[in-house]
Write an enzyme that holds these catalytic residues in place. Structure first.
Site, mmCIF file in Angstrom:
data_model
loop_
_atom_site.group_PDB
_atom_site.id
_atom_site.type_symbol
_atom_site.label_atom_id
_atom_site.label_comp_id
_atom_site.label_asym_id
_atom_site.label_seq_id
_atom_site.Cartn_x
_atom_site.Cartn_y
_atom_site.Cartn_z
ATOM 1 N N LYS A 22 0.111 -0.576 -0.153
ATOM 2 C CA LYS A 22 0.370 0.176 0.134
ATOM 3 C C LYS A 22 1.229 1.533 0.008
ATOM 4 C CE LYS A 22 -2.489 1.768 4.187
ATOM 5 N NZ LYS A 22 -1.415 2.741 3.899
ATOM 6 N N ASN A 23 2.058 1.296 0.804
ATOM 7 C CA ASN A 23 2.688 2.337 1.057
ATOM 8 C C ASN A 23 3.482 3.087 -0.208
ATOM 9 O OD1 ASN A 23 0.865 2.633 3.554
ATOM 10 N ND2 ASN A 23 2.898 2.208 5.136
ATOM 11 N N CYS A 117 -6.148 12.784 13.528
ATOM 12 C CA CYS A 117 -5.164 11.737 13.006
ATOM 13 C C CYS A 117 -5.591 10.216 14.533
ATOM 14 C CB CYS A 117 -4.127 11.197 12.428
ATOM 15 S SG CYS A 117 -3.690 9.407 12.138
ATOM 16 N N ARG A 122 0.258 14.230 13.258
ATOM 17 C CA ARG A 122 0.748 13.597 12.223
ATOM 18 C C ARG A 122 1.112 15.195 11.113
ATOM 19 N NH1 ARG A 122 -1.432 8.143 10.091
ATOM 20 N NH2 ARG A 122 0.548 8.097 8.600
ATOM 21 N N ASP A 308 4.622 0.787 12.423
ATOM 22 C CA ASP A 308 3.346 -0.123 11.748
ATOM 23 C C ASP A 308 2.692 -1.912 12.023
ATOM 24 O OD1 ASP A 308 2.874 2.149 10.259
ATOM 25 O OD2 ASP A 308 3.222 1.542 8.572
ATOM 26 N N ARG A 400 -8.628 -0.560 4.323
ATOM 27 C CA ARG A 400 -7.596 0.655 3.560
ATOM 28 C C ARG A 400 -6.303 -0.390 3.459
ATOM 29 N NH1 ARG A 400 -6.530 3.907 8.481
ATOM 30 N NH2 ARG A 400 -4.710 4.873 6.516
#
Ligand code: UD1
Length: 444
Positions: A22-23, A117, A122, A308, A400
């Site tokens: 994803k990133n 967030c 952030r 993460d 997500r």
């Protein structure tokens, strides 16, 4: 709102394939705004976030076409607007990645500030500092960043904040610098594999970036980039989540799409926790070597243990035979999952920028609420190991970042069911065909 029901206590077994990262996909998609022609991306992950990026790019005038379930074509020759509205940006902070590519290609960008967030404070000050150093004029007005530049010029930029380097900040500045006049040197650049993947993609398009994977990037600006075909790296966070799923359920998983060079700290940590991890090519077989062992772990920027994976590790340590300490130096407040794990019988105490976890013999199923993407994954892991039924609400957070999670779990003998209004359902993403493999199956 969809929820996930898990009847715990089943050992996961079988083979699972990791989807594209994803990133890496998000900044690469954003970068296509500055690349005329038709970019084709393989190993494209089918996620809520990548769908949000498709919506955003479509609004800008990018033509998007799925060539198959995991291959997408992006044609950016007719970009007509440079505005990213709050409605989309608030659902996905990575929308801010369009700032650099738009500035470089259109000379202007108007992007909503992302706002609050759940994983903590952030800011995006470093993104703005880097783009200003390249010559952009930046004004914040009515919740929007207005950036403009007649010409971007190379500069020396130090891109570290109190918590160290910034991943999407490095992506943003790098994506603008590749089309700036002259040489840019980014010091304290993020070294994450996803930043390297964006850099490799841009280099394949004709950019001149050296130093990828180190904290110093040297970028010699070029006049234009050309569209290419590119394959996105596998998602290291998903891969390690599956490793912990094997660990917490005492299962036996073969995981395909594991880049061990992206997972050195995670693999080392999980082996210390008592997992047997056999690596061959890009496949890992993961089982338990014995009881889960307690750990003292600090989440740090790459190559450290990833923030993460902090929530998932916290969940696994709830069942370790002893007391663990898990600290997060990247997002020190990222511990909303701790309160939900308490409801499942965990013994966790918040302390400064971390948690102290006293291992228990078993967790018990409960109704819990997902607060963010990785916290949701932690609750899924806990639910898989818990006695009885766990119901996780607000699982749009999971969508997500985990492609077809319920389907993949079912195929590994987990007893899971995705429900909407009491009926099982499959997530549908606007503008994209439903992947054949994404049927949510249920068991039990
Ligand atoms: C990215 C990842 C996210 C991951 C995080 C850290 C994407 C789309 N998201 O988020 O999954 O958890 O990296 O690995 O790639 N900071 C500042 N000023 C800034 C930017 C960041 O102080 O301008 C701070 C943040 O508050 C945080 C730290 O720097 O404490 C790292 O944040 P950053 O690397 O920017 O995270 P993201 O890029 O948003």
């Amino acid at each position: 709102m969809d929820e996930l029901r898990i009847r715990g206590g089943h050992r996961l077994q079988g083979t699972v394939s990791v989807s594209g990262a994803k990133n890496a996909a998000l900044p690469i998609m954003a970068a296509t705004l500055a690349i005329p022609g038709r970019t084709i991306l393989h190993n494209f992950p089918r996620l809520r976030d990548t769908n949000s990026m498709i919506q955003l790019l479509t609004q800008f005038g990018v033509a998007v076409e799925f060539l198959d379930d995991h291959t997408i074509a992006l044609e950016s020759s007719a970009v007509s607007t440079c505005r990213a509205d709050y409605e989309l940006v608030r659902t996905m902070r990575a929308s801010v990645c369009v700032l650099g590519p738009l500035l470089a290609s259109q000379g202007e960008a108007c992007v909503s500030l992302p706002g609050g967030c759940n994983i903590g404070h952030r800011p995006i000050d470093l993104h703005l500092k880097g783009l200003s150093a390249l010559g952009a004029e930046i004004v914040i007005d009515q919740g929007y960043i207005h950036a403009s530049a007649r010409e971007l010029r190379g500069a020396e930029i130090y891109l570290s904040g109190p918590q160290g380097s910034t991943v999407t900040g490095t992506c943003n500045v790098m994506s603008a610098a590749v089309l700036s006049r002259g040489r840019t040197i980014i010091q304290a650049a993020a070294c994450e594999p996803e930043v390297i993947d964006l850099g490799n993609f841009l280099n394949a398009c004709g950019a001149q970036i050296t130093g990828l994977g180190t904290s110093t990037l040297t970028i010699d600006g070029v006049r234009e980039l050309q569209a290419v075909e590119y394959t996105i790296i596998p998602d290291r966070i998903e891969a390690a989540t599956w490793m912990m799923a094997a660990g917490i359920t005492d299962g036996d998983l073969t995981i395909e799409g594991v880049r061990d060079d992206h997972l050195t700290a995670a693999i080392e940590t999980l082996r210390t926790a008592g997992l047997a991890i056999d690596l061959q090519d890009e496949t890992a077989r993961v089982r338990r070597a014995g009881d889960l062992q307690p750990l003292d772990v600090v989440a740090l920027p790459f190559p450290g243990f990833p923030t993460d994976l902090q929530a998932q590790l916290t969940a696994m340590m709830c069942l370790a035979s002893g007391t663990s300490v898990v600290t997060d130096r990247v997002f020190p407040d990222r511990f909303l999952h701790a309160a939900e794990l308490l409801r499942m019988g965990a013994k966790i105490r918040r302390e400064s920028s971390g948690v102290i976890i006293e291992g228990v013999n078993e967790l018990s199923g409960a109704c819990v609420m997902a607060s963010d993407l990785r916290a949701s994954a932690a609750l899924v892991l806990a639910g898989l190991a818990a006695r009885g039924e766990t119901v996780i609400s607000r699982i749009y957070h999971l969508d997500r970042g985990y492609e077809d999670l319920a389907g993949k779990l079912s195929r590994l003998d987990a007893d899971v069911e995705r429900q909407k209004g009491g009926r099982p359902n499959t997530p549908q993403f606007a503008g994209a065909p439903t992947p054949s493999a994404s049927k949510t199956s249920s068991k039990g």
